[in-house]
Every structure is written in structure tokens, then in C-alpha cells.
Write a protein that holds these residues in place. Structure first.
Motif, PDB file in Angstrom:
ATOM      1  N   UNK A 534      45.496   4.610  70.006  1.00 12.81           N
ATOM      2  CA  UNK A 534      44.656   5.817  69.711  1.00 12.81           C
ATOM      3  C   UNK A 534      44.505   6.157  71.806  1.00 12.81           C
ATOM      4  N   UNK A 535      44.979   7.664  72.470  1.00 15.43           N
ATOM      5  CA  UNK A 535      44.057   7.917  73.142  1.00 15.43           C
ATOM      6  C   UNK A 535      42.889   8.472  72.871  1.00 15.43           C
ATOM      7  N   UNK A 536      42.422   9.224  74.685  1.00 13.66           N
ATOM      8  CA  UNK A 536      41.104   9.611  73.930  1.00 13.66           C
ATOM      9  C   UNK A 536      41.605  11.081  73.461  1.00 13.66           C
ATOM     10  N   UNK A 537      42.621  11.422  73.932  1.00 10.42           N
ATOM     11  CA  UNK A 537      43.251  12.652  73.300  1.00 10.42           C
ATOM     12  C   UNK A 537      43.267  12.853  71.711  1.00 10.42           C
ATOM     13  N   UNK A 538      44.309  11.923  71.719  1.00 11.58           N
ATOM     14  CA  UNK A 538      44.452  11.626  70.402  1.00 11.58           C
ATOM     15  C   UNK A 538      42.409  12.063  68.812  1.00 11.58           C
ATOM     16  N   UNK A 539      41.955  10.805  69.341  1.00 11.34           N
ATOM     17  CA  UNK A 539      40.714  10.619  69.087  1.00 11.34           C
ATOM     18  C   UNK A 539      39.841  12.055  68.602  1.00 11.34           C
ATOM     19  N   UNK A 540      40.356  13.113  69.833  1.00 15.67           N
ATOM     20  CA  UNK A 540      39.487  14.496  70.038  1.00 15.67           C
ATOM     21  C   UNK A 540      39.836  15.309  68.788  1.00 15.67           C
ATOM     22  N   UNK A 541      41.384  15.118  69.166  1.00 16.08           N
ATOM     23  CA  UNK A 541      41.289  15.962  68.374  1.00 16.08           C
ATOM     24  C   UNK A 541      41.644  15.814  66.656  1.00 16.08           C
ATOM     25  N   UNK A 542      41.345  14.714  66.279  1.00 13.44           N
ATOM     26  CA  UNK A 542      41.066  13.733  65.264  1.00 13.44           C
ATOM     27  C   UNK A 542      39.839  15.128  64.507  1.00 13.44           C
ATOM     28  N   UNK A 543      40.151  15.556  63.307  1.00 14.02           N
ATOM     29  CA  UNK A 543      39.146  16.613  62.051  1.00 14.02           C
ATOM     30  C   UNK A 543      38.885  16.312  61.071  1.00 14.02           C
ATOM     31  N   UNK A 544      37.555  16.304  60.963  1.00 14.61           N
ATOM     32  CA  UNK A 544      37.265  15.599  59.412  1.00 14.61           C
ATOM     33  C   UNK A 544      36.645  16.871  58.775  1.00 14.61           C
ATOM     34  N   UNK A 545      37.204  16.952  57.538  1.00 18.89           N
ATOM     35  CA  UNK A 545      36.640  17.493  56.100  1.00 18.89           C
ATOM     36  C   UNK A 545      35.712  17.625  55.853  1.00 18.89           C
ATOM     37  N   UNK A 546      34.743  16.514  56.611  1.00 22.36           N
ATOM     38  CA  UNK A 546      33.556  16.590  56.085  1.00 22.36           C
ATOM     39  C   UNK A 546      32.547  15.324  56.547  1.00 22.36           C
ATOM     40  N   UNK A 547      31.306  15.533  56.761  1.00 27.25           N
ATOM     41  CA  UNK A 547      30.337  14.280  57.137  1.00 27.25           C
ATOM     42  C   UNK A 547      30.441  13.288  56.259  1.00 27.25           C
ATOM     43  N   UNK A 548      30.285  12.232  55.733  1.00 24.01           N
ATOM     44  CA  UNK A 548      29.400  11.086  55.043  1.00 24.01           C
ATOM     45  C   UNK A 548      28.385  10.487  56.000  1.00 24.01           C
ATOM     46  N   UNK A 549      26.775  10.843  55.345  1.00 19.58           N
ATOM     47  CA  UNK A 549      25.724  10.546  55.735  1.00 19.58           C
ATOM     48  C   UNK A 549      25.847   8.496  55.859  1.00 19.58           C
ATOM     49  N   UNK A 550      26.261   8.201  54.795  1.00 25.20           N
ATOM     50  CA  UNK A 550      26.318   6.515  54.781  1.00 25.20           C
ATOM     51  C   UNK A 550      26.886   6.103  56.187  1.00 25.20           C
ATOM     52  N   UNK A 551      28.069   6.598  56.282  1.00 22.78           N
ATOM     53  CA  UNK A 551      29.178   6.266  57.418  1.00 22.78           C
ATOM     54  C   UNK A 551      28.405   6.493  58.350  1.00 22.78           C
ATOM     55  N   UNK A 552      27.496   7.522  59.045  1.00 21.69           N
ATOM     56  CA  UNK A 552      26.698   8.153  59.744  1.00 21.69           C
ATOM     57  C   UNK A 552      26.264   7.084  60.571  1.00 21.69           C
ATOM     58  N   UNK A 553      25.045   6.070  59.266  1.00 21.54           N
ATOM     59  CA  UNK A 553      24.573   5.051  59.575  1.00 21.54           C
ATOM     60  C   UNK A 553      24.845   4.465  59.816  1.00 21.54           C
ATOM     61  N   UNK A 554      26.172   4.141  59.051  1.00 19.47           N
ATOM     62  CA  UNK A 554      26.611   2.048  59.222  1.00 19.47           C
ATOM     63  C   UNK A 554      27.712   2.251  60.793  1.00 19.47           C
ATOM     64  N   UNK A 555      27.900   3.532  61.161  1.00 17.53           N
ATOM     65  CA  UNK A 555      28.312   3.643  62.593  1.00 17.53           C
ATOM     66  C   UNK A 555      27.694   3.445  63.224  1.00 17.53           C
ATOM     67  N   UNK A 556      26.514   3.882  63.594  1.00 20.42           N
ATOM     68  CA  UNK A 556      25.389   3.743  64.394  1.00 20.42           C
ATOM     69  C   UNK A 556      24.328   2.048  64.414  1.00 20.42           C
ATOM     70  N   UNK A 557      24.598   1.101  62.805  1.00 21.68           N
ATOM     71  CA  UNK A 557      24.564  -0.191  62.459  1.00 21.68           C
ATOM     72  C   UNK A 557      25.524  -1.395  63.235  1.00 21.68           C
ATOM     73  N   UNK A 558      26.502  -0.447  63.089  1.00 23.79           N
ATOM     74  CA  UNK A 558      27.355  -1.018  64.033  1.00 23.79           C
ATOM     75  C   UNK A 558      27.911  -1.029  65.026  1.00 23.79           C
ATOM     76  N   UNK A 559      27.395  -0.100  66.199  1.00 20.69           N
ATOM     77  CA  UNK A 559      27.096   0.114  67.433  1.00 20.69           C
ATOM     78  C   UNK A 559      25.860  -0.713  68.126  1.00 20.69           C
TER      79      UNK A 559
END
Length: 716
Positions: A534-559
Motif C-alpha cells: 500500500x502507498x501512502x496515498x492509499x492509506x490516506x484514502x482509507x476511511x473508518x466507519x468508527x474507532x474502537x478504543x481497545x484497538x487505539x490502545x493496542x496500536x499504541x502498545x505495538x508502536x
């Protein structure tokens, strides 16, 4: 007309800036904007560069960038809460560099390499404030299921760290400092006759150095910004440049605390009351202090008199030291005679270093300055490690704080670095790390623990200086041993380097955090496989219906886990290229959100992998490898789908049978039965109470040494 509008703009801006805590001298930047508008000049950097070339034909125009002041302004991707849009961010940095390059301007980026102890209280205060902001952020996400507006913006976890490596990968000169960055920035700009300094720190109004440009006001496409004129500030205050260091100290700075100056301010306000009733108390104080200083003789005896009348407590040198902190190499002050100066000597750093081998110490120092390693010099020089806030939900008691999750790995890394020091005993490392329940009243003293390596841990001389295939194997196996994965070395080495590093991290997480489920694993593996094309442009155009708080948490832990990989890689002699451990190679926040939500809806493998059949086999192979290692450690990964209660309007496809089998209540690796006895016993974590380290050393891990020393019990 234009000037009047500009003045009004700065007037309004000044009112706003005085209400918030900024770096440097509190309220000074806003004061200048409101009371000294002539000191805020809109300048064209291209024109200034051309003039600089004419005046200095032998050198390129150089702007020194205080990067820590800039990262907030550089991060412009729309999505910031999901863990970071790293490929998009990389293109933003590229555009920034290219714009200056097209104007013939060279950039040199400086990053804070240390937290000086004089700033520790302020560091703690900011971390505690960040905790409150992050708690409010998660409450918003849970309530509205979306990212809030920019008014609640929080930097993606580890953004400054990875920005440093990003700029270096883009061919930029990047410096990691040995002391506070503002001093080194000002000194470098003065020494190299640079065109200016780009940042947002009012201390640059005090240093007698190159012109100071605002990153906050920078219009990148036209390369225009505000230049703050020290001379005009002095003119408005009735001071000269030689007064500015004392002026800064008497307003309160990193050395002289504001609470010691309240009585002095009251006296100044009595002798010089405010001329404008609309001025805030802070503006009135600034004007009154300037008036007081303007009437003082510029002499050492005047400074000593001030030290006598100020309530400086037992340390009467505070004012002296505060002023000296603004004197750059080669500069003198009428307030401080040359024989009264304390020169900055880095030999003290070497004499007190935890590492006694000067060859190793010097190499670590060089790599630190050149931004080629991560945290290693801090450990070898003074044995201190800091970790700031992450986007973690403190209400989620199933996931330990990331600082605690990665502590066992850090303990092994400390051992690799320090085991051979101090007559064979390993000194304790001071950790200032943020997690729920840590009051940050003092550092935690962490015992290094030797990783389990047959024949013992190779010494640093071998890992850092030796050559040959056997040494390369030692580096790789030592790296894996820091994460308890040395027995999976053959399988991991067969993978592409970024994928191998990512699998190492995910496996470690699955072992450390018992609440992570098969659905979480599916999301992690789908992320690394789908991200590659995936290019930066493809990732930029990706749209989310909603944001899951646990996935936010896990994303931070992973980074944050990626920064632990960087530390281990640096300690072990770079078995991986640092570039292979960067988030733009293995992570994207929105893409992870998408994979997480789909996985927890038990979607088909086709949907999870975007219909790309070439990924089906790699997906199963990577899962099998991770589950094999977990099974051998007696960790069974359970299926715990969290459903789609907050995802509206989705269509569930029929699951693929090959994928469905992995969603049984317990996934057992095909290698489980034949190899289950090969690893040691390792009880699994339960919520925030978890055991860490190699199985045979779990008793040593379980009770943090600081708890034994001061009776402080960690809150998991």
C-alpha cells in the motif's frame, strides 16, 4: 492596512498564548506578540537565504531546526488517534525538506537526547497533565466512537523518536543532544553562522545567537514565517542584549523556579505599576521586572546583591547558574566575571559513567549524537531511562501498561549492556516510565537480568566490534533472547527482516498479555501482510466507519514495542537494519483499526486479506509460527471475539472454511504435541498482574527491586 491586520492577529494570538504553558519562559512569547508587535516581523525565508548567500558566498544558508518544537506541527495526517499514519507522515517530512531544498536552504535537525535533572519536576508535571488529556480522549472515543477534533490532539506514541530516524533515513543531518536541545541548537547556530533557528521556544529570544523563526507561523508553500527580533524586544523593554539572561531568570525558568520569585515580583509591581489595566498580571510582571533590571548596574556585585535578597534557600547559586545557562561558548557577561564561570565539561559525564570501557562509551556517544542508536548512551552514561505517555486506556485493566509489558525485555537489554561492568555485578537502572498507578515520585530501580543464552551473554566488545558469520549469528540470537525467542531463530531468519521483527514483537506481546486473543493475532498478522503493497496515498484514502478504543490502545502498545526493538537492536550490535524496525514498514493506524474490527466480527479470511489469495498461505504460516512458540511456552491463544456492537451497517460474508478452523475456542499449533516440553515453565499473565522474564528467572522478575528498597508496590 496590512500592518494593522497583522498587529490585530498577533494581539489575539498573544491573548491565547498567555493562557497555555509553553516551553521556555512562561508567557514571554505571548507578551512579545501582544506588547512588542514590532519584534514580530513577517519574513520571506527565500529572500533571507539569497541575502545570506551574498553575505557569505562560501557557505550554504543553514537553518537549525529545534525538532522537538516542530513535531506537533509536522504531524498533519487527519488520523492521529489510531497509532499513527506513518507512511503519510513520512511524505509530509519529505515535502518539508524538499521545499527548503528547492530554496537552497539546508536543514540541520536537533532532538533532545536527555531529560536534565533540573527539568525533572517539569517533566513529571507534563506527564501527569498528559495522563488527564489521554483519559479525556478515551472517554470521548468510548462515547462517540470517533476521533475527536484537533483541539484534543495528542501526539501519536513515540512520534519524536521515529521522527528522528525518519529524517535520518531521508538523508538529513540529525543530531541527538547530550544536554538540553535549546542550548546546543543556539550554540550550533552561532558557531556555524547559520541563517536562523526554526522552533517555538521563548528561550531563543534570550540566547544571543542567530535569528529565531517561528514554526507555528510558517507558511510552507510560500516559505514565509515570523522572525522574532531580540533587538526590538530589548528596545520595547528598555533593556540591552546583555540584560536578557538575567531577565529570563527573574521571570522564572528551568533553573530558577517561579515560586521563589513571587515576593520579588510583588515588590517590582509596587515600584512599577501597570500602565494598562487591560494587561494581565503576567504581562505586568514582565514589564515591572524589566524596569527593575534596567536600573541596575551591570556588575557581579549587583548579581550577588540579588542573590542575597531573593529567597533562594540553601542554593544561593541558582541565579548565577541560570544566567550561565544562556551563555554560549566564547560569550562573556558583565554580570559574571570569567573566573566565576563554571565551564560545561563533559569529562564529568565520562568519569561518572556506568560504562568504564572508554572505547565502548565513545562509540555509544558517537552513535547517540548521530542518531544511530536508541537510549543506549543514556544507559551507559548515567543509567537512566525515560518513557513518556502513550495512548493507553487506564480503565482497561486487561492490558498492562506498555512500560510494564516491555520491562522484562528491557531488563535483558540492560544486562547485555551492563553485565560486565562494576566488577561483574550489574548496577541498577533508574526508570522514569509512565503507567497507570505510577506516581512518578522517584525513579524505579530496575535490576538487569541476564537473558538465557547457552554459554552466556556475549560481551559488548564482541557484539559491537567483532566481524564474521559467527558474530552475526550471536547478535541475532542475543537480540531474540531479550524477547525469550531464541529458539525460534531459524524460522524468523527465513522471513523478510521487517516481517521477522514484527513477528518477534507480536509473539512477545501474546506471551506477556494473556488477554490478547486469536482475533487480535489475526488483526496483527493481516496488518503486516496487507500493509506491504500500500502507498501512502492509499492509506490516506482509507476511511473508518468508527474507532474502537481497545484497538487505539493496542496500536499504541505495538508502536511502543517497536522502540523496544530499536533498543535491543542497538545493544546487540545491529542484527537488523534500523530501517527494518520503523513503523512505516510494519504499521498503519487506520489499517490496523480496520483489521481489528473485521477480525473481531469473525469475518472471512478473504475479507480480512482483501481478497488477495497470495496472502492466504503466508497468513497461516505466520500464525502457525507465533502459535507454535506460544504453545511451547504453555500459552494457549483463546478466541474471544468482541463482536460488532458498535459497527453499524456492515455485511458479514460467509467465512472461508480454511480460516474458520482458526476461530475455535483454542488454537493449538500443529507443532504443539511434539515440542511442548522443550521450553521452561512460564505461568501466564492474569490481567495487570503478570510475570515476566525467562521462566527460570521469574521469581527475580516478579518483585520490582524498587519495591524492596522503599516499600513502593507497583500497581499493575
Amino acid at each position: 492596512m496590512h500592518f494593522g491586520m497583522l498587529f490585530l492577529f498577533f494581539l489575539l494570538l498573544g491573548c491565547c498564548e498567555l493562557q497555555k504553558s509553553t516551553m521556555g519562559i512562561k508567557g514571554l512569547q505571548g507578551f512579545v506578540a501582544r506588547v512588542c508587535p514590532d519584534a514580530c516581523r513577517m519574513v520571506d525565508l527565500k529572500e533571507m537565504a539569497e541575502k545570506h548567500r551574498i553575505d557569505h558566498p562560501d557557505v550554504l544558508p543553514v537553518i537549525v531546526v529545534d525538532a522537538m518544537s516542530c513535531v506537533r506541527h509536522w504531524y498533519t495526517p487527519e488520523s492521529w488517534v489510531c497509532g499513527g499514519q506513518w507512511r503519510e507522515y513520512l511524505t509530509v517530512l519529505e515535502d518539508f525538506i524538499d521545499t527548503f531544498k528547492a530554496a537552497g536552504i539546508e536543514l540541520v535537525f536537533f532532538f533532545d537526547g536527555v531529560v536534565e535533572e533540573k527539568k525533572r519536576d517539569e517533566w513529571i508535571k507534563r506527564r501527569q497533565q498528559n495522563n488527564k488529556e489521554i483519559a479525556d480522549l478515551f472517554q470521548f472515543i468510548k462515547t462517540h466512537r470517533k476521533q475527536p477534533g484537533r483541539g484534543m490532539f495528542v501526539l501519536p506514541s513515540a512520534l519524536p523518536t521515529f521522527t528522528r530516524f525518519a529524517l535520518k533515513s531521508l538523508g538529513q543531518k540529525t543530531v541527538c543532544t547530550l544536554q538540553e536541545a535549546d542550548f546546543e541548537v543556539a550554540a550550533y547556530a552561532l558557531e556555524h553562522n547559520c541563517m536562523g533557528i526554526l522552533g517555538q521556544d521563548s528561550d531563543y529570544l534570550i540566547y544571543n545567537t542567530s535569528p529565531y523563526f517561528s514554526i507555528e507561523k510558517l507558511c510552507l508553500d510560500r516559505l514565509v514565517t515570523v522572525m522574532y527580533s531580540r533587538e526590538d524586544v530589548c528596545r520595547a523593554l528598555g533593556l540591552s542584549m546583555k540584560h536578557l539572561p538575567l531577565f529570563a531568570c527573574l521571570l522564572g525558568n528551568d533553573v530558577v523556579p517561579e515560586n521563589l520569585l513571587e515576593g520579588f515580583w510583588r515588590k517590582c509591581l509596587v515600584t512599577c505599576p501597570s500602565r494598562n489595566r487591560n494587561y494581565s498580571r503576567r504581562i505586568s510582571i514582565i514589564l515591572a521586572v524589566a524596569n527593575y533590571i534596567s536600573k541596575m548596574p551591570c556588575s557581579y556585585s549587583s548579581l550577588k546583591h540579588l542573590e542575597d535578597i531573593l529567597p533562594l534557600g540553601s542554593d544561593k547559586t541558582l541565579l548565577h547558574r541560570g544566567m550561565e545557562s544562556y551563555l554560549l561558548p566564547g560569550q562573556q557577561s558583565p554580570w559574571i566575571p570569567p573566573d566565576a564561570r563554571n565551564s560545561k565539561i563533559f569529562s564529568d559525564q565520562e568519569e561518572s559513567a556506568m560504562c568504564r570501557d572508554m572505547e565502548i562509551f565513545q562509540l555509544a556517544k558517537e552513535h547517540h549524537i548521530q542518531s544511530e542508536n536508541h537510549v543506549i548512551f543514556n544507559i551507559l552514561s548515567n543509567g537512566v531511562v525515560e518513557c513518556s505517555n502513550s495512548l493507553e486506556d487506564d480503565c482497561d485493566t486487561e492490558i498492562p501498561g506498555q512500560s510494564l509489558i516491555y520491562r522484562p525485555a528491557r531488563q535483558h537489554i540492560y544486562s547485555v549492556l551492563l553485565e560486565s561492568e562494576k566488577d561483574g555485578t550489574c548496577p541498577l537502572v533508574k526508570e522514569w516510565v509512565v503507567y497507570c498507578g505510577n506516581p512518578l515520585q522517584q525513579p524505579e530501580l530496575i535490576q538487569p537480568i541476564q537473558p538465557s543464552i547457552p554459554g552466556g551473554t556475549p560481551n559488548l566488545k564482541t557484539l559491537w566490534f567483532a566481524k564474521g558469520p559467527d558474530v552475526e549469528k550471536q547478535r541475532y540470537s542475543t537480540f531474540l533472547a531479550c524477547f525469550h525467542l531464541q529458539d525460534a531463530m531459524e524460522e524468523l531468519q527465513a522471513l523478510e527482516a521487517p516481517v521477522a521483527a514484527f513477528c518477534c514483537l507480536v509473539t512477545y506481546l501474546m506471551l506477556q498479555v494473556s488477554s490478547l486473543s486469536l482475533e487480535d493475532l489475526n488483526a496483527f498478522v493481516a496488518l503486516i501482510l496487507c500493509l506491504k503493497g500500500k502507498s501512502a496515498a492509499e492509506l490516506t484514502s482509507l476511511q473508518l466507519l468508527q474507532v474502537d478504543p481497545r484497538a487505539v490502545h493496542l496500536g499504541a502498545v505495538l508502536v511502543r514495542g517497536l522502540t523496544t526493538l530499536l533498543m535491543a537492536n542497538s545493544a546487540c550490535g545491529f542484527p537488523f537494519s534500523m530501517d527494518d524496525l520503523m513503523p512505516w514498514k510494519v504499521f498503519d493506524g487506520k489499517l490496523f483499526q480496520e483489521k481489528y474490527q473485521k477480525s473481531h466480527r469473525s469475518c472471512s479470511m478473504e475479507e480480512l486479506l482483501e481478497g488477495n489469495e497470495s496472502l492466504y498461505t503466508p497468513f497461516q504460516n505466520l500464525k502457525s509460527l507465533i502459535c507454535k512458540v506460544c504453545a511451547l511456552k504453555k500459552r494457549t491463544i483463546q478466541s474471544r471475539p468482541r463482536g460488532n456492537g458498535f459497527i453499524a451497517g456492515t455485511h458479514q460474508r460467509e467465512p472461508n472454511p480454511r480460516f474458520q478452523q482458526t476461530h475455535r475456542s483454542s488454537f493449538v499449533s500443529p507443532y504443539h504435541n511434539q515440542m511442548r516440553g522443550n521450553f521452561g515453565r512460564n505461568p501466564q499473565p492474569q490481567g495487570r498482574r503478570y510475570r515476566s522474564g525467562h521462566p527460570d528467572q521469574r521469581r527475580r522478575f516478579h518483585v520490582p527491586p524498587w519495591s524492596e528498597i522503599v516499600g513502593l508496590v507497583d500497581t499493575y
